[in-house]
Design an enzyme around this catalytic site. Sequence first.
Site, PDB file in Angstrom:
ATOM      1  N   HIS A 210       0.824  -1.216   0.000  1.00  0.00           N
ATOM      2  CA  HIS A 210       0.000   0.000   0.000  1.00  0.00           C
ATOM      3  C   HIS A 210       0.858   1.267   0.000  1.00  0.00           C
ATOM      4  CE1 HIS A 210      -3.765  -2.119   0.329  1.00  0.00           C
ATOM      5  NE2 HIS A 210      -3.343  -2.771   1.394  1.00  0.00           N
ATOM      6  N   GLN A 231       2.484  -0.773  -5.881  1.00  0.00           N
ATOM      7  CA  GLN A 231       1.853  -1.161  -4.622  1.00  0.00           C
ATOM      8  C   GLN A 231       2.846  -1.533  -3.531  1.00  0.00           C
ATOM      9  OE1 GLN A 231       1.321  -4.262  -2.880  1.00  0.00           O
ATOM     10  NE2 GLN A 231      -0.432  -3.636  -1.630  1.00  0.00           N
ATOM     11  N   ASP A 266       0.268  -4.907   5.406  1.00  0.00           N
ATOM     12  CA  ASP A 266      -0.738  -5.865   4.950  1.00  0.00           C
ATOM     13  C   ASP A 266      -0.762  -5.909   3.432  1.00  0.00           C
ATOM     14  OD1 ASP A 266      -1.749  -3.204   4.981  1.00  0.00           O
ATOM     15  OD2 ASP A 266      -3.775  -3.972   4.632  1.00  0.00           O
ATOM     16  N   GLU A 267      -1.311  -6.972   2.908  1.00  0.00           N
ATOM     17  CA  GLU A 267      -1.589  -7.109   1.480  1.00  0.00           C
ATOM     18  C   GLU A 267      -0.407  -6.709   0.599  1.00  0.00           C
ATOM     19  OE1 GLU A 267      -6.424  -6.503   1.626  1.00  0.00           O
ATOM     20  OE2 GLU A 267      -5.170  -4.720   1.371  1.00  0.00           O
ATOM     21  N   VAL A 268       0.739  -7.290   0.872  1.00  0.00           N
ATOM     22  CA  VAL A 268       1.929  -7.063   0.043  1.00  0.00           C
ATOM     23  C   VAL A 268       1.796  -7.988  -1.166  1.00  0.00           C
ATOM     24  CG1 VAL A 268       4.439  -6.964  -0.014  1.00  0.00           C
ATOM     25  CG2 VAL A 268       3.229  -6.572   2.145  1.00  0.00           C
TER      26      VAL A 268
END
Length: 419
Positions: A210, A231, A266-268
Site C-alpha cells: 500500500h 503497490q 498488509d496485502e503485500v
Amino acid sequence: MTLTMRGKPRQFLVLVLVATVIFVSYKAFLEDEHKLSFKGEPSATGKKSPVMFEDVNALMPLTQSSEHLEKMRQHEQKMLQNVREMIRQREEEIKGVAPSGGTRSSLWKGLGRTMASDPAPRFALSKRFVHLDLKGAPPTMSYMRRLLPFLRSLGATGILLEYEDMFPYQGSLDDICAHDSYSVDDVKEINRLAAANGLELIPLIQTFGHMEFVLKRDGFKGLREVPSFPQAICPTNNRTLPLIREMIDQVLALHPNARYLHIGSDEVYNIGECPLCQERMERFHWKTEGLLMSHVRAVSEYVAERHRLRAIMWDDMFRKVPLETILDSQIGRFVDVVVWSYQDRVNESLPSEIWHKYAECFQNIWLASAFKGASSPISFSTDIGKRLLNHVSWTNVIERYSDLIPFTGIFLTDRKSVV
C-alpha cells in the site's frame, strides 16, 4: 433470527451503529461550519441552522440515473433522521432523561450500551481505537474538533491515524505530500485535541505494501518491487530502509506522546519478484517468507531501538507462514499483531489454527473490525446490516478465544474499499 447479547458485547454494537451513521453522514455532508450544525449550533449569521445535506457532486444528475438519485435521496433522508434521533437521545442522556422506552442508556460507555441489570461480562477490551483513513477525503480541522470529543463520549479510548500522503512530510520527502495535506500546526492541533479528550493517538505508516502514495512519484519509482506496479516496495533495495526510517522519524517527531507505531504491512501483493530479491532469496535459501520476516523485523527493531515504541502491524501476511518460521524470526519480540476480518462470518475467514499459532508467536494480539466500507464496487453507502453482523461475529470470536488469548484491544477500521 433474534440475537441475544449481554453486557459489553451488546454495548459494542451501539458504537458500531453510531460510528457508521457519523462517517456515512460525513461523506454526504458539506463540512462547513454554517451549513452543518449539530445540537442547534449557531451558524455564521448567528441563527441556529438545522443539519443540512449538501450535494457532494454537482455533476451527479449527468452521470446517474433518476432512479439511482432518488434511491440515494431516500437513503440520505433516512441517515439524517438517524443522526437527529441520535442527537436527541444524547441530549436526553445529558439532561438525565430516560430515552423512549423507559430504559436509560449511555452510548458505548465501556464497549457500548450498559443496562444496570446486566451481569458482569466475561471479557472487556480496554483499548478501543477508531481508525481514520485520511487519504482521499480527510476530515477538515473544524470537523476534527467535533469528531474527537464525540468519539470519546461514545467510549473510544484512542484514534488510529492512517496518514499516507496527508502528513506534512518535509525535506527529501516533501514530494510525497498531497496538495491538501495537513500542516504541521494541524497535526499538533490533532494531538492537542486527542489529549484534551483523553484519546491516545497511534500513527500508521505504510512500510511495505500500500505504498502507492510514495512509489507513484518519479523520485521513488526505482524502489518498486515490480516496475509497472507501485503497490509494494522492494525490501532489498538499499534505499528502502533509509526512506522508511525517515518517514518514521518525521511522523513520530510530531507525535511525541505516542506509545505505539502501526507499520501497516498488509496485502503485500508483490514480494520476491525483482532481481535483487530473487538473488537475495537464493543466497540465503529463503522463500518469500524470509524476505517478509527480514523486512518487518528491520523496521520494527528500528521503531523499538530508536524511538522506544512498540510496533503494530496487520496480520494477514503471517497467516500462511509456518509457525516455526515466525518463532525463528523472533518477530514477536518487536511486533504486536492485529488480526483483521471485515466479513460477517469471522470464524470462517479465520480458522482456529491461526489463533493457536498466534498465541505462541506474539505477546500481544489486537483485533480489527470494519464500521464502514462498500459492500460491492457499485455501492454508494455503507450497508449497516453487514457492518453489524461483522461485529456480532467478532463478539463471538472474542468469547470463544478469550481464555486462550488476552486480547489487547480492537481497532474499528474506516475502510474505503469493498469489505
